[in-house]
Every structure is written in C-alpha cells, then in structure tokens.
Enzyme design. Structure first.
Site, mmCIF file in Angstrom:
data_model
loop_
_atom_site.group_PDB
_atom_site.id
_atom_site.type_symbol
_atom_site.label_atom_id
_atom_site.label_comp_id
_atom_site.label_asym_id
_atom_site.label_seq_id
_atom_site.Cartn_x
_atom_site.Cartn_y
_atom_site.Cartn_z
ATOM 1 N N ASP A 146 0.835 -1.200 0.000
ATOM 2 C CA ASP A 146 0.000 0.000 0.000
ATOM 3 C C ASP A 146 0.865 1.243 0.000
ATOM 4 O O ASP A 146 2.084 1.166 -0.147
ATOM 5 C CB ASP A 146 -1.032 -0.032 1.131
ATOM 6 C CG ASP A 146 -0.423 -0.413 2.436
ATOM 7 O OD1 ASP A 146 0.624 0.174 2.782
ATOM 8 O OD2 ASP A 146 -0.962 -1.317 3.109
ATOM 9 N N LYS B 24 -4.926 3.371 -1.357
ATOM 10 C CA LYS B 24 -6.012 4.242 -1.820
ATOM 11 C C LYS B 24 -5.924 4.388 -3.339
ATOM 12 O O LYS B 24 -4.901 4.803 -3.864
ATOM 13 C CB LYS B 24 -5.864 5.609 -1.162
ATOM 14 C CG LYS B 24 -7.168 6.312 -1.000
ATOM 15 C CD LYS B 24 -6.979 7.612 -0.240
ATOM 16 C CE LYS B 24 -8.066 7.806 0.784
ATOM 17 N NZ LYS B 24 -7.699 8.763 1.808
ATOM 18 N N MET C 281 -1.632 8.766 13.043
ATOM 19 C CA MET C 281 -2.971 8.992 12.479
ATOM 20 C C MET C 281 -3.710 10.100 13.231
ATOM 21 O O MET C 281 -4.917 10.012 13.457
ATOM 22 C CB MET C 281 -3.797 7.681 12.509
ATOM 23 C CG MET C 281 -3.204 6.612 11.621
ATOM 24 S SD MET C 281 -4.060 5.037 11.730
ATOM 25 C CE MET C 281 -3.350 4.350 13.211
HETATM 26 N N1 SAH Z 1 2.579 0.214 10.978
HETATM 27 C C1 SAH Z 1 2.921 1.606 10.839
HETATM 28 C C2 SAH Z 1 1.790 2.535 11.225
HETATM 29 C C3 SAH Z 1 0.584 2.430 10.322
HETATM 30 S S1 SAH Z 1 -0.657 3.603 10.724
HETATM 31 C C4 SAH Z 1 4.187 1.899 11.650
HETATM 32 O O1 SAH Z 1 4.698 1.023 12.348
HETATM 33 O O2 SAH Z 1 4.678 3.021 11.558
HETATM 34 C C5 SAH Z 1 -0.297 4.920 9.632
HETATM 35 C C6 SAH Z 1 0.279 6.092 10.364
HETATM 36 O O3 SAH Z 1 1.661 5.890 10.627
HETATM 37 C C7 SAH Z 1 0.237 7.395 9.580
HETATM 38 O O4 SAH Z 1 -1.020 8.009 9.687
HETATM 39 C C8 SAH Z 1 1.303 8.200 10.280
HETATM 40 O O5 SAH Z 1 0.831 8.741 11.492
HETATM 41 C C9 SAH Z 1 2.326 7.132 10.612
HETATM 42 N N2 SAH Z 1 3.438 7.067 9.644
HETATM 43 C C10 SAH Z 1 3.782 6.010 8.885
HETATM 44 N N3 SAH Z 1 4.878 6.283 8.146
HETATM 45 C C11 SAH Z 1 5.238 7.545 8.455
HETATM 46 C C12 SAH Z 1 6.290 8.416 8.041
HETATM 47 N N4 SAH Z 1 7.226 8.033 7.149
HETATM 48 N N5 SAH Z 1 6.352 9.658 8.585
HETATM 49 C C13 SAH Z 1 5.445 10.059 9.495
HETATM 50 N N6 SAH Z 1 4.431 9.290 9.912
HETATM 51 C C14 SAH Z 1 4.325 8.058 9.419
#
Ligand code: SAH
Length: 255
Positions: A40, A61, A174
């Site tokens: 994704d 998306k 998020m």
């Molecule tokens: N499994 C992921 C989180 C998924 S939920 C993890 O471990 O990071 C998705 C959220 O992760 C996004 O809305 C954002 O808040 C955060 N996120 C993921 N990648 C990011 C990045 N490169 N920079 C900032 N926030 C990030």
C-alpha cells in the site's frame, strides 16, 4: 515459476518507515521469494525492485476510488494463497503497530495457511533516530506512549487524555486531522509552552519537521501545512530535535 505443489504461505513484512534501506534482511529474503506482493501507499515502491518476477498488487487508496477495505485485502490474500503462492503483504513501518496485521493473520489461520510476520522499523522509531529526537532520556523522559489519534469509530481515544496527564513522551499516529482536539486535550493538563513537534514523511528525503509548543503549534502549522503521513510528538523530547535536521520553528515559519 515455482512448481505447483509448493505450499502456500503468507508473510507479513514490515517495510519500514520510508527510507528503503530500513528493511530487515529477513524482509528482503521474503520479498525475493514472493510470487505476489500486496503493498500500500506507506511502503516505499523502491522495495518492489527487489523482486523483478513477482506480481505486484497495490492495495492502498486508489485514485477516485474508495480505499481497499480490509475484507477485500483478506480475500485477495486467500485467492493468491489458493494458487499455492508465497504471498507477501508489505506493510508500512512494523506490521504489528497499527497495521491491522491481526486480521490478516487470523484470515490465514482460519484457512490453515502458514503465516509468518517479519518485523519492521516503525515510523515512530525511524523518526526518533533520523531526527535525533530522544523518546526516552535519562532524567527527562522515562517512558513513551505510541497511540492512535483516530479510533475505530473516528473519535479521539480516551487514552490520549491519560497520556496528556503523564510526563511521558507521547507520539500520536494517524492524528494529523485531529490536531486541534488533541492540542486542546493537552492544554487541559500542560502549560502553554509544553513542547510539540510534527514530523511528516519521516526518514524520507522530503521529510518535514515543525517544532513549537501547545499555544502556537496550530498557528505554525496553518502556515507550514504539514500533512500526512505525520507523527505528533508531545513532551520534552519534542524540542530536543537535532539542530542539523532541517526543521521549521516559530522563528523561520513566521519570518
Ligand atoms: N505500521 C505503521 C503505522 C501504520 S498507521 C508503523 O509502524 O509506523 C499509519 C500512520 O503511521 C500514519 O497516519 C502516520 O501517522 C504514521 N506514519 C507512517 N509512516 C510515516 C512516516 N514516514 N512519517 C510520518 N508518519 C508516518
């Protein structure tokens, strides 16, 4: 192509937070042996180059379409596993951190399909390292919370109020669209100069970092316009960002 009697397998692989070098060796091996990769928008597409032969299916998306539902993704996983494929589900950050991994694991289990999870570097951990933000520091912050800003029903989690009352570093995923409500909650427990940072696209070349405090972060972000994917950081750690990390502060945002 693999022989058809090969046993089906689903591997959830943590893609890391953005920089394609933040993939584990185990994750790399899983990608290289995949017949099909479901990915994704949070997984860096550069990771798909590790396997020239696998089929690649985007399950994020779609332009002008609804996001793939979790049920649709689960049934795709099953459909591909029925071909006796090794199916890799490449997920942003760590699959077990707000990744809905459990629904995919249970789908596999219910159908007797072998399932493995390869951890990844979560966005909060990549952000802390690349921006030298100490989510724990002796004598300053003794614990940290990683929480979601958005509940299943779209409301703020009660846990945020409990975290806001603590002295822990609070990292909210998020949460970008709920920034006003979250700041308001913290204001009930902390002084106006309580440090807040926003980090967008952590570990990517286009990362943006904004540092402020409770009483100016909304105004600063109205100008700087940091968006998704973004992390909110509350607490003393938030103003310890390394000076060499390009970031926006009240001085340069308002200049
Ligand atoms: N499994 C992921 C989180 C998924 S939920 C993890 O471990 O990071 C998705 C959220 O992760 C996004 O809305 C954002 O808040 C955060 N996120 C993921 N990648 C990011 C990045 N490169 N920079 C900032 N926030 C990030």
């Amino acid at each position: 192509m693999k022989p058809f009697n090969q046993k089906a397998k689903i591997t959830l692989v943590g893609a890391g937070p953005g920089d394609p070098e933040l993939l584990t060796l185990k994750g790399l091996r899983a990608l290289q042996t995949a017949d099909v990769i479901l990915y994704d928008s949070l997984a860096n597409p550069a990771l798909l180059e590790h396997n020239q032969h696998a089929k690649k299916v985007f399950v994020g998306k779609r332009k002008g379409w609804q996001r793939y539902s979790q049920a649709e993704i689960n049934s795709l996983l099953l459909d591909f596993a029925r071909f006796n494929y090794h199916v890799v589900r490449l997920k942003g950050g760590d699959p077990m951190v707000f990744g809905r991994a459990m629904e995919e694991i249970e789908t596999a289990r219910e159908h007797g399909i072998e399932v493995e999870v390869v951890p990844g570097i979560s966005s909060y951990s990549g952000m802390a390292a690349y921006h030298q933000l100490p989510i724990t520091q002796r004598g300053i912050s003794r614990s940290f919370w990683v929480m979601t800003g958005t509940n299943k029903d779209g409301r703020l989690s009660n846990d945020i109020a409990i975290a806001a009352a603590s002295s822990a570093t609070v990292i909210i995923l998020m949460g970008m669209s709920k920034l006003p409500e979250i700041v308001e909650l913290f204001t009930q427990h902390k002084s106006n100069d309580y440090p807040v940072s926003i980090v967008q696209n952590a570990t990517r070349p286009d990362a943006r970092v904004l540092t402020g405090q409770l009483d100016n972060i909304m105004a600063l972000n109205a100008i700087a316009q940091l968006g998704s994917p973004g992390l909110l950081v509350f607490g003393a750690a938030a103003n310890k960002l390394d000076a060499v990390t390009a970031h926006l502060t009240a001085q340069n945002v308002l200049a």
